[in-house]
Design a protein around this motif. Structure first.
Motif, PDB file in Angstrom:
ATOM      1  N   PHE A 265      23.043  26.037  84.177  1.00 31.19           N
ATOM      2  CA  PHE A 265      24.149  25.461  83.411  1.00 31.19           C
ATOM      3  C   PHE A 265      25.217  26.518  83.128  1.00 31.19           C
ATOM      4  O   PHE A 265      25.791  26.550  82.037  1.00 31.19           O
TER       5      PHE A 265
ATOM      6  N   PRO B 279      28.125  20.121  87.164  1.00 30.40           N
ATOM      7  CA  PRO B 279      27.286  19.085  86.528  1.00 30.40           C
ATOM      8  C   PRO B 279      25.974  18.895  87.275  1.00 30.40           C
ATOM      9  O   PRO B 279      25.921  18.972  88.504  1.00 30.40           O
ATOM     10  N   ARG B 280      24.908  18.646  86.515  1.00 25.34           N
ATOM     11  CA  ARG B 280      23.573  18.435  87.081  1.00 25.34           C
ATOM     12  C   ARG B 280      23.010  17.113  86.559  1.00 25.34           C
ATOM     13  O   ARG B 280      23.559  16.493  85.652  1.00 25.34           O
TER      14      ARG B 280
ATOM     15  N   SER C 264      20.878  16.075  84.276  1.00 25.38           N
ATOM     16  CA  SER C 264      20.164  16.565  83.099  1.00 25.38           C
ATOM     17  C   SER C 264      20.869  16.096  81.847  1.00 25.38           C
ATOM     18  O   SER C 264      22.092  15.912  81.839  1.00 25.38           O
TER      19      SER C 264
ATOM     20  N   ASN D 142      20.791  17.945  79.192  1.00 26.01           N
ATOM     21  CA  ASN D 142      20.975  19.175  78.438  1.00 26.01           C
ATOM     22  C   ASN D 142      22.384  19.235  77.841  1.00 26.01           C
ATOM     23  O   ASN D 142      23.362  18.912  78.520  1.00 26.01           O
TER      24      ASN D 142
ATOM     25  N   ASN E  73      24.846  20.998  79.932  1.00 30.41           N
ATOM     26  CA  ASN E  73      25.303  20.221  81.071  1.00 30.41           C
ATOM     27  C   ASN E  73      26.376  19.224  80.652  1.00 30.41           C
ATOM     28  O   ASN E  73      27.323  18.968  81.403  1.00 30.41           O
TER      29      ASN E  73
ATOM     30  N   ASN F 117      29.601  21.075  80.536  1.00 31.49           N
ATOM     31  CA  ASN F 117      30.137  21.294  81.877  1.00 31.49           C
ATOM     32  C   ASN F 117      30.715  20.013  82.464  1.00 31.49           C
ATOM     33  O   ASN F 117      31.746  20.034  83.146  1.00 31.49           O
TER      34      ASN F 117
ATOM     35  N   TYR G 104      25.157  18.204  91.850  1.00 29.21           N
ATOM     36  CA  TYR G 104      24.653  17.061  91.081  1.00 29.21           C
ATOM     37  C   TYR G 104      23.648  16.233  91.883  1.00 29.21           C
ATOM     38  O   TYR G 104      22.608  15.849  91.364  1.00 29.21           O
TER      39      TYR G 104
ATOM     40  N   SER H 255      15.631  15.049  82.647  1.00 34.60           N
ATOM     41  CA  SER H 255      16.260  15.748  83.760  1.00 34.60           C
ATOM     42  C   SER H 255      15.490  15.403  85.026  1.00 34.60           C
ATOM     43  O   SER H 255      14.318  15.018  84.980  1.00 34.60           O
TER      44      SER H 255
END
Length: 309
Positions: free
Chosen positions: A7, A14-15, A17, A19, A22, A25, A61, A148
């Motif tokens: 992150f 971006p992922r 997740s 979080n 994230n 972001n 992503y 996630s």
């Protein structure tokens, strides 16, 4: 693939997740300072650099833990309709037809284009990731049974997931329509009572090991209520949605993969943080259209991840 800077705020990728880092972001890429990085109307980057940057964004992503070679060989569709905007060559042809005094043909073509523009085009560019959406770990994440995709992957590998009633430990499996995935409630982190306040600097994705000595019938305050505790992670609201191709039952912690993702004018069933048919997705598809493997030998086919069609 995961790394210590998953992150990282400087890259702001971006992922999949929940979080909070994230989410920050994602905000920067959507409306924050990083929006200008994907605006190629006025840029000094070459076309190669634009395609490379777009590929980096979408891969961060959509399946960043999948090896790039495997992604190009097994997770890209064989072909997609043209995701590029209409070229000026058609306009030149229309102009030449008008000069040739073929007025009726010109009027017919103009009418056809107006009807096409009113209906709109389906965002087919996002279907580039439809094979990734079929993965069992991605389905678990989309079903909101894991915070996630990395946690969902660990659930599968550690034997906490059933596929059609049988234990399944291959996270690379692509599901077929009608497949049912069931997750052990003890492995779902937000269905366990909180024993201590988590460190805010600690990555949420790493706190996924279930506590075997805690009964699921104990509430947060320690009193026995006979109900399973439910503690949704902070800042998870933007990610709590279920795609149309899934049917989820939270009472049984299971999900049914109904069909493959599709797209229609103005709507795409493949969740993505970018415009489903925008410039980032178009440039990424142009990149992969040039570098994807052209040949698949029998030896390569034998290494293909499980595909249940």
């Amino acid at each position: 693939m995961r790394d210590a800077n998953l992150f990282n705020f400087k890259r702001a990728l971006p992922r999949m997740s929940w979080n909070p880092k994230n989410l920050y972001n994602l905000w920067r890429r959507s409306v924050g300072a990083k929006v200008s990085a994907t605006d190629y109307t006025r840029t000094t980057k070459t076309l190669f650099q634009q395609r490379w940057a777009a590929k980096q964004l979408v891969r961060a992503y959509h399946g960043d833990y999948i090896n790039e070679k495997s992604f190009k060989r097994w997770y890209l569709p064989a072909n997609l309709p043209d995701v590029r905007p209409a070229s000026s060559a058609k306009d030149d042809l229309l102009l030449l037809t008008k000069w040739a005094n073929k007025t009726s043909a010109v009027e017919k073509e103009i009418k056809r284009r107006e009807e096409e523009a009113s209906k709109g085009l389906a965002p087919v560019g996002s279907l580039m990731f439809s094979e990734v959406e079929r993965r069992i770990d991605v389905v678990i994440f989309r079903s909101c049974l894991a915070h996630s995709v990395y946690e969902a992957r660990r659930m599968v590998v550690h034997g906490n997931v059933l596929l059609n009633g049988r234990k399944h430990q291959d996270a690379n499996t692509r599901l077929a329509p009608g497949d049912m995935v069931t997750v052990d409630p003890k492995a779902i982190s937000f269905l366990r009572p909180r024993t201590a306040k988590a460190d805010p600097d600690e990555e949420v994705d790493r706190d996924v090991v279930p506590s075997k000595d805690v009964s699921p019938s104990i509430a947060e305050d320690g009193s026995s209520t006979g109900q399973i505790p439910f503690h949704i992670p902070d800042y998870a609201a933007p990610f709590i949605f279920i795609p149309a191709y899934l049917e989820v039952s939270f009472q049984t912690c299971s999900a049914v993969y109904l069909r493959h993702p599709t797209a229609r004018p103005g709507y795409s069933e493949v969740p993505t943080p970018y415009d489903a048919d925008g410039e980032v997705v178009r440039l990424a598809w142009e990149w992969y259209a040039k570098v994807r493997p052209r040949m698949r030998s029998k030896r390569q086919l034998s290494r293909m991840p499980e595909n249940r069609q």
